[in-house]
Design an enzyme around this catalytic site. Sequence first.
Site, PDB file in Angstrom:
ATOM      1  N   SER A 156       0.805  -1.127  -0.029  1.00  0.00           N
ATOM      2  CA  SER A 156      -0.025   0.094   0.060  1.00  0.00           C
ATOM      3  C   SER A 156       0.820   1.319  -0.068  1.00  0.00           C
ATOM      4  CB  SER A 156      -1.094  -0.032   1.234  1.00  0.00           C
ATOM      5  OG  SER A 156      -0.558   0.736   2.163  1.00  0.00           O
ATOM      6  N   LYS A 157       0.342   2.142  -0.273  1.00  0.00           N
ATOM      7  CA  LYS A 157       0.880   3.467  -0.488  1.00  0.00           C
ATOM      8  C   LYS A 157       1.539   3.928   0.992  1.00  0.00           C
ATOM      9  CE  LYS A 157      -2.386   6.343  -3.181  1.00  0.00           C
ATOM     10  NZ  LYS A 157      -2.868   7.486  -3.390  1.00  0.00           N
ATOM     11  N   ARG A 158       0.734   3.272   1.902  1.00  0.00           N
ATOM     12  CA  ARG A 158       1.352   3.815   3.392  1.00  0.00           C
ATOM     13  C   ARG A 158       2.545   3.184   3.692  1.00  0.00           C
ATOM     14  NH1 ARG A 158      -3.598   5.435   2.179  1.00  0.00           N
ATOM     15  NH2 ARG A 158      -4.420   3.498   1.909  1.00  0.00           N
ATOM     16  N   ASP A 159       2.688   1.842   2.996  1.00  0.00           N
ATOM     17  CA  ASP A 159       3.707   0.967   3.643  1.00  0.00           C
ATOM     18  C   ASP A 159       5.117   1.503   3.355  1.00  0.00           C
ATOM     19  OD1 ASP A 159       3.861  -1.493   4.287  1.00  0.00           O
ATOM     20  OD2 ASP A 159       2.518  -2.445   2.732  1.00  0.00           O
ATOM     21  N   SER A 202       7.221   1.349   0.373  1.00  0.00           N
ATOM     22  CA  SER A 202       6.759   1.585  -1.019  1.00  0.00           C
ATOM     23  C   SER A 202       7.151   3.031  -1.102  1.00  0.00           C
ATOM     24  CB  SER A 202       5.302   1.353  -0.874  1.00  0.00           C
ATOM     25  OG  SER A 202       4.543   2.361  -0.426  1.00  0.00           O
TER      26      SER A 202
END
Length: 502
Positions: free
Chosen positions: A272-275, A278
């Site tokens: 996810s974007k929030r990882d 990433s």
Amino acid sequence: MANANSPKSSTPLGQGVPPRVRFCPSPTGNPHVGLVRTALFNWAFARHNEGTLVFRIEDTDAARDSEESYDQLLDAMRWLGFDWDEGPEVGGPHTPYRQSQRMDIYKDVAQKLLDAGHAYYCYCSTEELDARREAARAAGKPSGYDGHCRDLSAEQTEAYKAEGRTPIVRFRMPDETITFTDLVRGEITYLPENVPDYGIVRANGAPLYTLVNPVDDALMEITHVLRGEDLLSSTPRQIALYKALTELGIAKETPAFGHLPYVMGEGNKKLSKRDPQSSLNLYRERGFLPEGLLNYLSLLGWSLSADRDIFTIGEMVAAFDVTDVNPNPARFDLKKAEAINADHIRMLDVKEFTERCAPWLRAPFAPWAPEDFDESKWQAVAPHAQSRLKVLSEITENVDFLFLPEPVSDEASWAKAMKEGSDALLRTAREKLAGADWTDPESLKEAVLAAGEEHGLKLGKAQAPVRVAVTGRTVGLPLFESLEILGKEKTLARIDAALAKL
Ligand code: GLU
Ligand code: ZN
């Protein structure tokens, strides 16, 4: 959706028209690897086919978009080495390329869709929608919008208005099956009951992604939409909207769609974007080369050939065909990314390598005082470091012994290398090193080898305490070259200091 295994069509280019593709991120948060992969595939597709890459900023969500994020996006694109043919800073025939500056266009199109009956006002409140959705679900029926406001009478409309309701604008989906051939996944079919009428303008008049994205694709004459699988479900809606826009003379031809596979992170969960894993900034700070990162990201769904993982971006562009993309989820593997990056570091010429390391030889990365940095020592040690780094940031710990007044103190390394008898060995090594030829690392090696022999130790065991005494660490660059570059005086002084500590 059905039939993901049917044959893929080849890219429908045949008409002799160069393709027009777009990269259209929303400026929310930091750039992330999924976004970079999408940019890369679009860019490679455009360059391979000598087409046009349109860079469009989808900043219609004032609550989430930020100028800081916009600046970061542009900075990221430049760092990655992407160029675009139309978009911010380069302009083009469809200026402006920021959707926040195109609001009049969307208002106008929404009105035309309303006038033509392709869209209608929906007065349902959120509570009403929720209640009906729940009821449909309970009855085992499709739970999307039920068409309640599709054909309101004038009286019903007046009554809603009198209640003070402000409507959203909803697109009227045709009651027909929609089938398209995805460039990556083959033929895909959506049944009408699974694609209900959907909102295109908020009650406050703000146009939604569902409207502005296909409208701009139409106006900007996009021929191929390549984007992440998460957007697959919006494709039948957009195809229907395209059809309406074509009828209104706004769109020419519906683009081809290709949906890139999901990227899976740790534990086989969607990255996810929030990882943290990433975040593009993380890779930049750790010293990934853009070419190394892009090489790795290209492998998330694509490959040059079964037996080659390492290639240049030029080689990728020469070979790239979106119909070769594998629809199965791709796994993000940090170790592999680093290994590929290491290869790209090795592929640099030494001069380029020394220059690219520069940021990690300064504050805030470097722990030494700026005046203690020694350019000639750096030039001498760099070639020995180049083949050992996975990421450029590792350069700091590999060369800090040259620029710090004392070796770093690392208790674990010390405990590991300094055994019983290490003091005797170090004393002998010091003596022999003092008499060695300091212009020749071979001679320094001979000295430590000879010291080891006197104490019944092989070279590996004999050099460990020397390395820890001089560099503070048990692992590092080739030892004898390191000693030569550090110099006789400092090397002997550090061995003395270690002896004093023992
Ligand atoms: N702004 C959209 C996003 O960043 C673009 C999606 C698309 O390519 O259609 O998700
Ligand atoms: Zn309604």
